[in-house]
Design an enzyme around this catalytic site. Structure first.
Site, PDB file in Angstrom:
ATOM      1  N   HIS A 130      40.826 -62.440 -70.601  1.00  0.00           N
ATOM      2  CA  HIS A 130      40.848 -63.011 -69.261  1.00  0.00           C
ATOM      3  C   HIS A 130      41.800 -62.248 -68.358  1.00  0.00           C
ATOM      4  CE1 HIS A 130      44.056 -65.091 -71.448  1.00  0.00           C
ATOM      5  NE2 HIS A 130      44.643 -65.316 -70.280  1.00  0.00           N
ATOM      6  N   ASP A 146      45.674 -63.605 -75.048  1.00  0.00           N
ATOM      7  CA  ASP A 146      47.075 -64.028 -75.036  1.00  0.00           C
ATOM      8  C   ASP A 146      47.827 -63.575 -76.273  1.00  0.00           C
ATOM      9  OD1 ASP A 146      47.058 -65.250 -72.535  1.00  0.00           O
ATOM     10  OD2 ASP A 146      46.086 -67.027 -73.353  1.00  0.00           O
ATOM     11  N   ARG A 161      50.386 -74.492 -68.878  1.00  0.00           N
ATOM     12  CA  ARG A 161      49.617 -73.845 -69.943  1.00  0.00           C
ATOM     13  C   ARG A 161      50.202 -74.235 -71.293  1.00  0.00           C
ATOM     14  NH1 ARG A 161      49.291 -67.257 -71.071  1.00  0.00           N
ATOM     15  NH2 ARG A 161      50.130 -67.641 -73.133  1.00  0.00           N
ATOM     16  N   HIS A 200      43.458 -59.244 -70.807  1.00  0.00           N
ATOM     17  CA  HIS A 200      44.203 -59.448 -72.058  1.00  0.00           C
ATOM     18  C   HIS A 200      43.648 -60.634 -72.837  1.00  0.00           C
ATOM     19  CE1 HIS A 200      45.979 -62.350 -69.291  1.00  0.00           C
ATOM     20  NE2 HIS A 200      46.516 -62.994 -70.311  1.00  0.00           N
TER      21      HIS A 200
HETATM   22  C1  SIN Z   1      47.280 -66.460 -68.291  1.00  0.00           C
HETATM   23  O1  SIN Z   1      46.970 -65.308 -68.493  1.00  0.00           O
HETATM   24  O2  SIN Z   1      47.598 -67.199 -69.197  1.00  0.00           O
HETATM   25  C2  SIN Z   1      47.247 -67.025 -66.894  1.00  0.00           C
HETATM   26  C3  SIN Z   1      45.868 -67.351 -66.492  1.00  0.00           C
HETATM   27  C4  SIN Z   1      45.833 -67.882 -65.096  1.00  0.00           C
HETATM   28  O3  SIN Z   1      46.880 -68.101 -64.479  1.00  0.00           O
HETATM   29  O4  SIN Z   1      44.738 -68.106 -64.599  1.00  0.00           O
END
Ligand code: SIN
Length: 303
Positions: free
Chosen positions: A275, A127, A290, A125
């Site tokens: 990612h 974000d 995050r 995805h």
């Molecule tokens: C996310 O998709 O924001 C999480 C990424 C992660 O936990 O490595």
């Protein structure tokens, strides 16, 4: 020495792989490529201090040029330090579905352990691409890592676009797609105490090929978590095309796989990167913070 014949298909794939890095040079930060295609490790930035404007300017450039920046030399940042650093890149985004702390609503706690039902970001995805103005970038610091595993994979969407045939690029540049978060977010945070009964989740339409506002490069902008339909195509046509694109963007040669150490930071550009967070460490724990920077409405401009 005789020449080894190259398999035609392999040669085509190698030749279409865009591993030509930007010519940009950096004076205020140190930038070391992690793969020829995506990701650099950055040194020389002290996120606990008031980071000089010259470094912020170069970090912005590096983000657009290399998709994801990795930092291995930071201490554990306080919430205030991480928020203050991220704000240097723009206003902060509040997640439409994840639980928010009262003190820091812009801080998204990433926490998976033995009682978790789901792992955030377990499929490819970008974000919150379901938002009208999806986030520009995301900065994650993992404080506690599992004994092994818990890597994050990042894929270069400029390279994914560049590897398509000219005919496919033209076709896709004229298309838009629906990004729908209902299927991704409904029930996702139940194990974190969120009751989303009656909630309405964002759904928006974006170009399938997105022009990066800083680099000017074209990037593929569909992802399997949020993109549900190509506008103007029959459902089975749209499904077939999306299936091809989802497989295409996940080709290993577009990727870097990041192995977190305690306090490692990744800062990725959602405008040109996808990612996926691996959940191969259950029932062990992984914990981090995050913070996400607001972005603009995606657009396509021919070049
Ligand atoms: C996310 O998709 O924001 C999480 C990424 C992660 O936990 O490595």
């Amino acid at each position: 020495m005789s020449e080894r014949p190259l398999h035609e298909g392999k040669l085509d794939r190698a030749q279409t792989l865009s591993n030509v890095r930007s010519e940009a040079t950096y004076e205020a930060i140190s930038v070391n490529p992690v793969t020829p295609v995506i990701g650099v490790e950055v040194e020389g930035v002290d996120m606990t201090s008031d980071v000089p404007d010259a470094q912020i300017e170069e970090l912005n450039q590096a983000l657009a040029n290399h998709n994801v920046l990795f930092f291995r030399d930071q201490p554990e940042l306080t919430a205030e330090q991480q928020i203050a650093f991220a704000k240097r890149f723009g206003g902060l985004h509040i997640h439409p579905a994840a639980p928010q702390g009262e003190k820091y609503p812009e801080l998204f706690v990433i926490h998976t352990h033995g009682e978790s039902f789901v792992n955030n970001g377990a499929d490819w995805h970008t974000d919150v691409s379901c938002d009208e103005e999806p986030p520009l970038g995301t900065m994650l610091q993992i404080h506690r890592t599992p004994p092994s595993g818990g890597d994050t994979l990042f894929a270069n969407m400029y390279a994914a676009y560049d590897a398509l045939s000219e005919k496919m690029k033209t076709f896709l540049s004229e298309r838009t797609a629906i990004h729908d978060s209902e299927r991704a977010f409904r029930g996702r945070y139940a194990d974190k105490g969120v009751d989303d009964t009656g909630a309405v989740f964002p759904r928006n339409e974006h170009p399938v090929v997105r022009t990066h506002p800083v680099s000017g490069r074209q990037a593929l902008y569909v992802n399997e978590t949020f993109t549900s339909r190509i506008r103007g195509m029959a459902e089975d046509e749209s499904n077939a095309l999306l299936e091809f694109l989802f497989r295409h963007v996940s080709r290993p040669e577009f990727q870097v796989r990041f192995n977190w150490q305690p306090n490692s930071i990744a800062f990725w550009d959602n405008r040109c990167t996808q990612h996926l967070a691996m959940w191969d460490y259950w029932p062990n724990e992984r914990y981090g913070h995050r913070v996400t920077v607001k972005g603009d409405r995606p657009f396509y401009k021919a070049n």
